[in-house]
Design a protein around this motif. Structure first.
Motif, PDB file in Angstrom:
ATOM      1  N   GLY A 122       0.829  -1.213   0.000  1.00 54.88           N
ATOM      2  CA  GLY A 122       0.000   0.000   0.000  1.00 54.88           C
ATOM      3  C   GLY A 122       0.858   1.255   0.000  1.00 54.88           C
ATOM      4  O   GLY A 122       1.376   1.680  -1.033  1.00 54.88           O
ATOM      5  N   VAL A 123       1.024   1.815   1.203  1.00 52.89           N
ATOM      6  CA  VAL A 123       1.735   3.092   1.324  1.00 52.89           C
ATOM      7  C   VAL A 123       3.253   2.942   1.133  1.00 52.89           C
ATOM      8  O   VAL A 123       3.899   3.812   0.549  1.00 52.89           O
ATOM      9  CB  VAL A 123       1.429   3.739   2.710  1.00 52.89           C
ATOM     10  N   GLY A 124       3.836   1.841   1.618  1.00 49.62           N
ATOM     11  CA  GLY A 124       5.301   1.666   1.585  1.00 49.62           C
ATOM     12  C   GLY A 124       5.906   1.917   0.205  1.00 49.62           C
ATOM     13  O   GLY A 124       6.802   2.759   0.056  1.00 49.62           O
ATOM     14  N   PRO A 125       5.409   1.216  -0.830  1.00 51.93           N
ATOM     15  CA  PRO A 125       5.980   1.455  -2.158  1.00 51.93           C
ATOM     16  C   PRO A 125       5.799   2.893  -2.637  1.00 51.93           C
ATOM     17  O   PRO A 125       6.622   3.408  -3.393  1.00 51.93           O
ATOM     18  CB  PRO A 125       5.197   0.485  -3.050  1.00 51.93           C
ATOM     19  N   MET A 126       4.719   3.534  -2.176  1.00 54.81           N
ATOM     20  CA  MET A 126       4.486   4.933  -2.580  1.00 54.81           C
ATOM     21  C   MET A 126       5.543   5.857  -1.959  1.00 54.81           C
ATOM     22  O   MET A 126       5.950   6.840  -2.560  1.00 54.81           O
ATOM     23  CB  MET A 126       3.089   5.393  -2.135  1.00 54.81           C
ATOM     24  N   THR A 127       5.975   5.536  -0.722  1.00 57.21           N
ATOM     25  CA  THR A 127       7.005   6.354  -0.070  1.00 57.21           C
ATOM     26  C   THR A 127       8.263   6.380  -0.936  1.00 57.21           C
ATOM     27  O   THR A 127       8.865   7.439  -1.158  1.00 57.21           O
ATOM     28  CB  THR A 127       7.325   5.776   1.331  1.00 57.21           C
TER      29      THR A 127
END
Ligand SMILES: NC(=O)C1=CN([C@@H]2O[C@H](COP(=O)(O)OP(=O)(O)OC[C@H]3O[C@@H](n4cnc5c(N)ncnc54)[C@H](OP(=O)(O)O)[C@@H]3O)[C@@H](O)[C@H]2O)C=CC1
Ligand SMILES: Nc1nc(=O)c2c([nH]1)NC[C@@H]1CN(c3ccc(C(=O)N[C@@H](CCC(=O)O)C(=O)O)cc3)C=[N+]21
Length: 396
Positions: A372-377
């Motif tokens: 979810g958010v991790g790859p977006m970071t």
């Protein structure tokens, strides 16, 4: 005078007419976006094919705190069918951060290629890692791999736990001056203690994270953690040079899934400098009404269950149960906690703050952990580094 009067009357009438036109457009837009979220739930995220924009991200670069003219409240937006409220089946869309991040990364890669052709330079990222924390080593390795894949130069400085504060500062100052470096990242958390060596004596010194972050060149602070970048994010009429990667990634996910933020109630769980605080500031910039829940909050589940949008960054596995969520809420889970799992490849697996199975039955959309958010970071780190290189080389 009559001319003047007529002039001001005319302006007033024009303003009223414009407002009524804008309101109609706004209601139209709201209806349109309502249609969009329901289609988004079946058809997946917005992509560049839908939006022929030449920019990499769909979220605006910076959002002022001023209310746009077209604002009209739409309080029924989250009224979902009653079947949503007691459902035993999955009704939530799973927000696919991994594939959106991949799309952004390949877009950055082609822009980097274009930059190399036109300017003869590629963006450069310096990463400073102090100590041997395994999770930090993994995150740093992932960031460097992502840079390589995007054609971004990366330089890693690894310092031992026993290094002196002076060593960290020397690295920061060196990269501040290096024209091939456009972004500097000091991996956090830093070890709490460092060795201070003065001539023949040595002593343990509390590591001053704030001092180190303040030394970063503002123009290269791709994490957005410099107190001036953070302060400018908080203040009306000010603009930070960089927005922190994780909050920026969360907003990008919301926008791509057609989630309206303006006028919505948002709850941020967590108030840390690196996640909770900048997320709450950024949601305010997007005109959400933001409440912050932290470890001392009384009745956190009651406050959270009133939110249309929940962003959680507590680092507590399964903290957010179904009774914390309003039916139809959009849930962004930043939490990333390793928990033991002998059946997993490395003996552990990552879980978020949200009880995912329960959220699937109550929320309208939810981010998974991992994916979810991790790859977006990481994708946002590449974007910030590329933006910094563009700014420093005057490339557009
Ligand atoms: N996916 C990603 O890209 C990223 C993920 N993370 C993950 O996000 C999580 C948070 O990180 P970070 O902000 O650095 O962590 P911190 O430990 O610095 O902050 C945690 C925050 O959560 C609050 N909190 C803790 N327990 C509770 C509780 N039971 N109820 C309500 N609030 C609570 C704390 O409140 P108080 O202030 O009162 O102590 C604090 O504000 C971690 O799991 C981290 O791994 C972090 C960065 C990026
Ligand atoms: N200066 C600094 N900047 C940061 O941005 C920063 C930091 N320090 N310290 C630690 C946190 C944590 N963080 C994550 C980044 C990517 C994933 C990520 O990619 N997670 C994958 C899984 C990765 C895996 O499998 O190990 C996922 O959720 O799908 C997670 C967490 C950035 N942080």
């Amino acid at each position: 005078m009559p001319g003047l009067f007529l002039g001001s009357q005319y302006k007033k009438i024009m303003r009223m007419t414009m407002r009524s036109v804008m309101r109609k457009i706004s209601i139209g837009l709201a209806k349109e976006s309502k249609r969009y979220i329901s289609s988004a739930m079946t058809r997946g995220p917005n992509t560049w094919k839908d939006n022929q924009s030449s920019q990499i991200l769909l979220s605006p670069p910076l959002v002022s705190l001023d209310i746009p003219e077209i604002w009209a409240s739409d309080s029924n937006y989250y009224d979902h069918p009653s079947s949503w409220k007691n459902s035993n089946v999955q009704i939530a869309t799973i927000i696919d951060g991994k594939s959106i991040a991949e799309e952004i990364r390949s877009r950055v890669a082609s822009e980097v290629k274009r930059m190399k052709e036109y300017v003869g330079q590629v963006p450069g990222l310096a990463v400073i890692l102090v100590g041997q924390r395994r999770d930090s080593q993994t995150y740093v390795r992932n960031k460097i791999k992502a840079c390589e894949e995007a054609g971004i130069k990366s330089v890693l400085v690894e310092l031992p736990n026993s290094c002196a504060e002076y060593d960290v500062m020397t690295s920061v100052l060196k990269f501040n001056e290096d024209p091939s470096i456009h972004g500097i990242l000091v991996q956090l958390p830093l070890p709490e203690w460092m060795l201070l060596v003065q001539s023949v004596s040595a002593s343990l010194l509390h590591l001053d994270e704030e001092k180190i972050l303040s030394m970063l060149s503002l123009e290269k602070d791709v994490d957005g953690f410099h107190p001036l970048n953070m302060g400018n994010l908080a203040m009306r009429g000010r603009e930070p040079l960089f927005i922190s990667c994780t909050p920026k990634g969360c907003i990008e996910l919301l926008i791509r899934y057609g989630v309206e933020i303006m006028g919505k109630k948002a709850v941020v769980v967590g108030r840390s400098n690196i996640v909770g605080l900048p997320i709450s500031l950024l949601l305010q910039r997007h005109h959400a009404t933001v409440s912050i829940v932290h470890a001392c909050t009384k009745n956190p589940e009651q406050i959270t269950s009133e939110a249309d949008i929940v962003v959680t960054a507590a680092g507590v596995p399964n903290l957010i149960r179904s009774n914390w969520l309003k039916p139809g809420a959009v849930v962004i889970d930043v939490g990333t906690c390793p928990i033991e799992d002998p059946s997993a490849e490395y003996g552990y697996r990552l879980v978020g703050d949200v009880c995912f199975e329960e959220a699937l039955r109550v929320a309208s959309a939810v981010t998974p952990v991992p994916g979810g958010v991790g790859p977006m970071t990481i994708a946002m780190l590449l974007c910030n580094t590329f933006d910094s290189a563009k700014r420093l080389h005057g490339f557009s």
